[in-house]
Design a protein around this motif. Structure first.
Motif, PDB file in Angstrom:
ATOM      1  N   LYS A 159       0.856  -1.187   0.000  1.00 50.42           N
ATOM      2  CA  LYS A 159       0.000   0.000   0.000  1.00 50.42           C
ATOM      3  C   LYS A 159       0.893   1.239   0.000  1.00 50.42           C
ATOM      4  O   LYS A 159       1.753   1.394   0.869  1.00 50.42           O
ATOM      5  CB  LYS A 159      -0.919   0.017   1.230  1.00 50.42           C
ATOM      6  CG  LYS A 159      -1.852   1.226   1.291  1.00 50.42           C
ATOM      7  CD  LYS A 159      -2.770   1.151   2.509  1.00 50.42           C
ATOM      8  CE  LYS A 159      -3.701   2.357   2.581  1.00 50.42           C
ATOM      9  NZ  LYS A 159      -4.591   2.296   3.779  1.00 50.42           N
ATOM     10  N   ILE A 160       0.671   2.102  -0.986  1.00 51.53           N
ATOM     11  CA  ILE A 160       1.492   3.304  -1.142  1.00 51.53           C
ATOM     12  C   ILE A 160       0.568   4.511  -1.213  1.00 51.53           C
ATOM     13  O   ILE A 160      -0.401   4.525  -1.996  1.00 51.53           O
ATOM     14  CB  ILE A 160       2.368   3.229  -2.404  1.00 51.53           C
ATOM     15  CG1 ILE A 160       3.226   1.957  -2.374  1.00 51.53           C
ATOM     16  CG2 ILE A 160       3.257   4.460  -2.527  1.00 51.53           C
ATOM     17  CD1 ILE A 160       3.993   1.707  -3.663  1.00 51.53           C
ATOM     18  N   VAL A 161       0.881   5.518  -0.401  1.00 50.73           N
ATOM     19  CA  VAL A 161       0.038   6.712  -0.295  1.00 50.73           C
ATOM     20  C   VAL A 161       0.900   7.937  -0.549  1.00 50.73           C
ATOM     21  O   VAL A 161       1.996   8.065   0.014  1.00 50.73           O
ATOM     22  CB  VAL A 161      -0.612   6.821   1.102  1.00 50.73           C
ATOM     23  CG1 VAL A 161      -1.578   8.005   1.162  1.00 50.73           C
ATOM     24  CG2 VAL A 161      -1.327   5.518   1.455  1.00 50.73           C
ATOM     25  N   ALA A 162       0.421   8.850  -1.389  1.00 48.66           N
ATOM     26  CA  ALA A 162       1.183  10.061  -1.698  1.00 48.66           C
ATOM     27  C   ALA A 162       0.254  11.098  -2.308  1.00 48.66           C
ATOM     28  O   ALA A 162      -0.880  10.801  -2.699  1.00 48.66           O
ATOM     29  CB  ALA A 162       2.336   9.764  -2.649  1.00 48.66           C
ATOM     30  N   ARG A 163       0.772  12.302  -2.422  1.00 50.88           N
ATOM     31  CA  ARG A 163       0.070  13.383  -3.120  1.00 50.88           C
ATOM     32  C   ARG A 163       0.689  13.519  -4.509  1.00 50.88           C
ATOM     33  O   ARG A 163       1.899  13.639  -4.647  1.00 50.88           O
ATOM     34  CB  ARG A 163       0.212  14.686  -2.330  1.00 50.88           C
ATOM     35  CG  ARG A 163      -0.285  15.899  -3.063  1.00 50.88           C
ATOM     36  CD  ARG A 163      -0.303  17.125  -2.154  1.00 50.88           C
ATOM     37  NE  ARG A 163      -1.606  17.278  -1.516  1.00 50.88           N
ATOM     38  CZ  ARG A 163      -1.825  17.182  -0.208  1.00 50.88           C
ATOM     39  NH1 ARG A 163      -0.829  16.955   0.608  1.00 50.88           N
ATOM     40  NH2 ARG A 163      -3.038  17.340   0.276  1.00 50.88           N
ATOM     41  N   SER A 164      -0.149  13.471  -5.549  1.00 50.19           N
ATOM     42  CA  SER A 164       0.343  13.597  -6.920  1.00 50.19           C
ATOM     43  C   SER A 164      -0.701  14.276  -7.787  1.00 50.19           C
ATOM     44  O   SER A 164      -1.854  13.819  -7.865  1.00 50.19           O
ATOM     45  CB  SER A 164       0.672  12.217  -7.504  1.00 50.19           C
ATOM     46  OG  SER A 164       1.086  12.334  -8.855  1.00 50.19           O
ATOM     47  N   VAL A 165      -0.293  15.351  -8.452  1.00 54.26           N
ATOM     48  CA  VAL A 165      -1.211  16.005  -9.387  1.00 54.26           C
ATOM     49  C   VAL A 165      -1.207  15.285 -10.734  1.00 54.26           C
ATOM     50  O   VAL A 165      -2.056  15.542 -11.582  1.00 54.26           O
ATOM     51  CB  VAL A 165      -0.833  17.488  -9.580  1.00 54.26           C
ATOM     52  CG1 VAL A 165      -1.000  18.251  -8.275  1.00 54.26           C
ATOM     53  CG2 VAL A 165       0.593  17.643 -10.103  1.00 54.26           C
ATOM     54  N   ASP A 166      -0.241  14.383 -10.930  1.00 56.30           N
ATOM     55  CA  ASP A 166      -0.165  13.607 -12.167  1.00 56.30           C
ATOM     56  C   ASP A 166      -0.852  12.251 -11.990  1.00 56.30           C
ATOM     57  O   ASP A 166      -0.850  11.678 -10.898  1.00 56.30           O
ATOM     58  CB  ASP A 166       1.299  13.373 -12.560  1.00 56.30           C
ATOM     59  CG  ASP A 166       2.034  14.669 -12.853  1.00 56.30           C
ATOM     60  OD1 ASP A 166       1.448  15.523 -13.537  1.00 56.30           O
ATOM     61  OD2 ASP A 166       3.175  14.829 -12.373  1.00 56.30           O
ATOM     62  N   TYR A 167      -1.394  11.750 -13.079  1.00 55.08           N
ATOM     63  CA  TYR A 167      -2.030  10.431 -13.060  1.00 55.08           C
ATOM     64  C   TYR A 167      -1.021   9.385 -12.604  1.00 55.08           C
ATOM     65  O   TYR A 167       0.112   9.321 -13.082  1.00 55.08           O
ATOM     66  CB  TYR A 167      -2.556  10.097 -14.463  1.00 55.08           C
ATOM     67  CG  TYR A 167      -3.126   8.713 -14.600  1.00 55.08           C
ATOM     68  CD1 TYR A 167      -4.281   8.344 -13.904  1.00 55.08           C
ATOM     69  CD2 TYR A 167      -2.520   7.772 -15.422  1.00 55.08           C
ATOM     70  CE1 TYR A 167      -4.803   7.066 -14.030  1.00 55.08           C
ATOM     71  CE2 TYR A 167      -3.035   6.492 -15.568  1.00 55.08           C
ATOM     72  CZ  TYR A 167      -4.184   6.146 -14.853  1.00 55.08           C
ATOM     73  OH  TYR A 167      -4.698   4.883 -14.978  1.00 55.08           O
ATOM     74  N   ALA A 168      -1.433   8.561 -11.647  1.00 59.94           N
ATOM     75  CA  ALA A 168      -0.496   7.612 -11.041  1.00 59.94           C
ATOM     76  C   ALA A 168      -0.742   6.167 -11.449  1.00 59.94           C
ATOM     77  O   ALA A 168       0.072   5.293 -11.124  1.00 59.94           O
ATOM     78  CB  ALA A 168      -0.584   7.721  -9.517  1.00 59.94           C
ATOM     79  N   GLY A 169      -1.829   5.902 -12.137  1.00 58.44           N
ATOM     80  CA  GLY A 169      -2.116   4.533 -12.512  1.00 58.44           C
ATOM     81  C   GLY A 169      -2.146   3.621 -11.297  1.00 58.44           C
ATOM     82  O   GLY A 169      -2.763   3.930 -10.274  1.00 58.44           O
TER      83      GLY A 169
END
Length: 329
Positions: free
Chosen positions: A110-120
């Motif tokens: 499980k990976i959690v982050a903030r990303s404005v780009d599509y992360a798939g």
């Protein structure tokens, strides 16, 4: 529960990850993945069980080459951590996705982050917004999104030692002046710092000047005949003790500003607007000095792009004396 928290840049950034680390630590072990310039701060964070050091080539400056061996090595290290969840903490101008790919290859479930780009499929929980909030709060929101109870947003470190140096007794009261910064654009020019030490001394303050081993020449110049020069004479942990004993800390936008906030000492910040103050200003009681609407605003420049460094060098040393009086009143 074992949580991997990644914050791959400098000491100040790692200190600002502290609230998110403590939130994860309330649920179990925390392994902190950080860069070489963040290890000193990582060692002071409450809640960290283990530190894994890695020089990430897309974060550090100057950037080293991306070498297959290094990528394979850190992937193997992370696989050995056997984390249940990973929090990737980044600044607004950084992408979490390259590291998310490595963590996925290392088997982190499980990976959690903030990303404005599509992360798939790279992120299991993705925060898509990029709010103008303090950096520590941005990190704390990632911890909340992972399911951790993250109510406490203050900065904190383990109890720092009282600093003692042969021939130098740090008696109260004193004001710390910390003139150095990794990025020259984010601090005052040396002569302005030296004049501030003279002005603070004339106003009745005892002044202690601090800095790392590479800044000994700078601190000697700034301390002059008035200040006590501790440049290159303290570890990061000992610096925390010096800052904890001070009435106030006068500093640019650099790690010791956040270290001062973490030990509860008020800060007078010579803050260049190359990065936004709303995100990077010190926590706790502080006064910002400098033109926040200067032409360098938002450039993220390491060296001042405007001749004369006007955003900070137009600040008068008398303004520093007045700001110290304000935060200590």
């Amino acid at each position: 529960m074992r949580t991997l928290v990644a914050r791959l840049d400098s000491d100040g950034d790692v200190l600002l990850a502290g609230p998110a680390v403590r939130a994860a630590a309330a649920a179990g072990e925390v392994v902190l993945l950080c860069g070489p310039s963040g290890v000193q701060a990582a060692e002071l964070l409450p809640g960290v069980t283990r530190i894994v050091e890695w020089e990430c080539p897309w974060v550090v400056h100057p950037a080293p080459d991306v070498r297959p061996f290094d990528v394979e090595a850190v992937t193997a290290l992370v696989r050995g951590v056997r984390a249940d969840v990973a929090l990737i903490l980044t600044s607004f101008h950084q992408s979490p996705l390259p590291l998310a790919l490595l963590l996925r290859l290392a088997g982190v479930p499980k990976i959690v982050a903030r990303s404005v780009d599509y992360a798939g499929s790279l992120l299991d929980v993705r925060l898509r917004d990029d709010p103008d909030v303090p950096e520590a709060e941005r990190a704390l929101e990632v911890a909340r999104a992972a399911g951790f109870d993250a109510a406490d947003g203050r900065l904190a470190i383990v109890e720092p030692p009282a600093f003692e140096l042969t021939g130098t007794e740090l008696s109260h009261p004193y004001v710390v002046v910390h003139p150095g910064a990794t990025a020259p654009a984010r601090t005052w020019s040396p002569d302005r710092w030296a004049k501030a030490v003279v002005a603070l001394t004339a106003a009745g303050h005892r002044v202690v000047v601090t800095g790392g081993p590479a800044e000994a020449g700078l601190t000697e110049h700034v301390a002059g005949a008035c200040g006590t020069d501790l440049g290159g004479r303290t570890s990061f942990r000992e610096l925390a003790g010096v800052l904890a004993g001070a009435e106030a800390v006068v500093v640019g936008n650099t790690g010791p500003a956040h270290l001062a906030a973490a030990v509860g000492t008020p800060v007078v910040s010579l803050f260049a607007p190359v990065v936004p103050a709303v995100r990077w200003a010190p926590h706790g009681r502080h006064v910002l000095l400098g033109d926040q609407n200067a032409p360098c605003r938002g450039t993220r420049a390491r060296d001042c792009p405007v001749p004369g460094h006007p955003c900070l060098d137009l600040v008068d040393p008398a303004d520093v004396v007045a700001a110290v009086a304000e935060v200590t009143s």
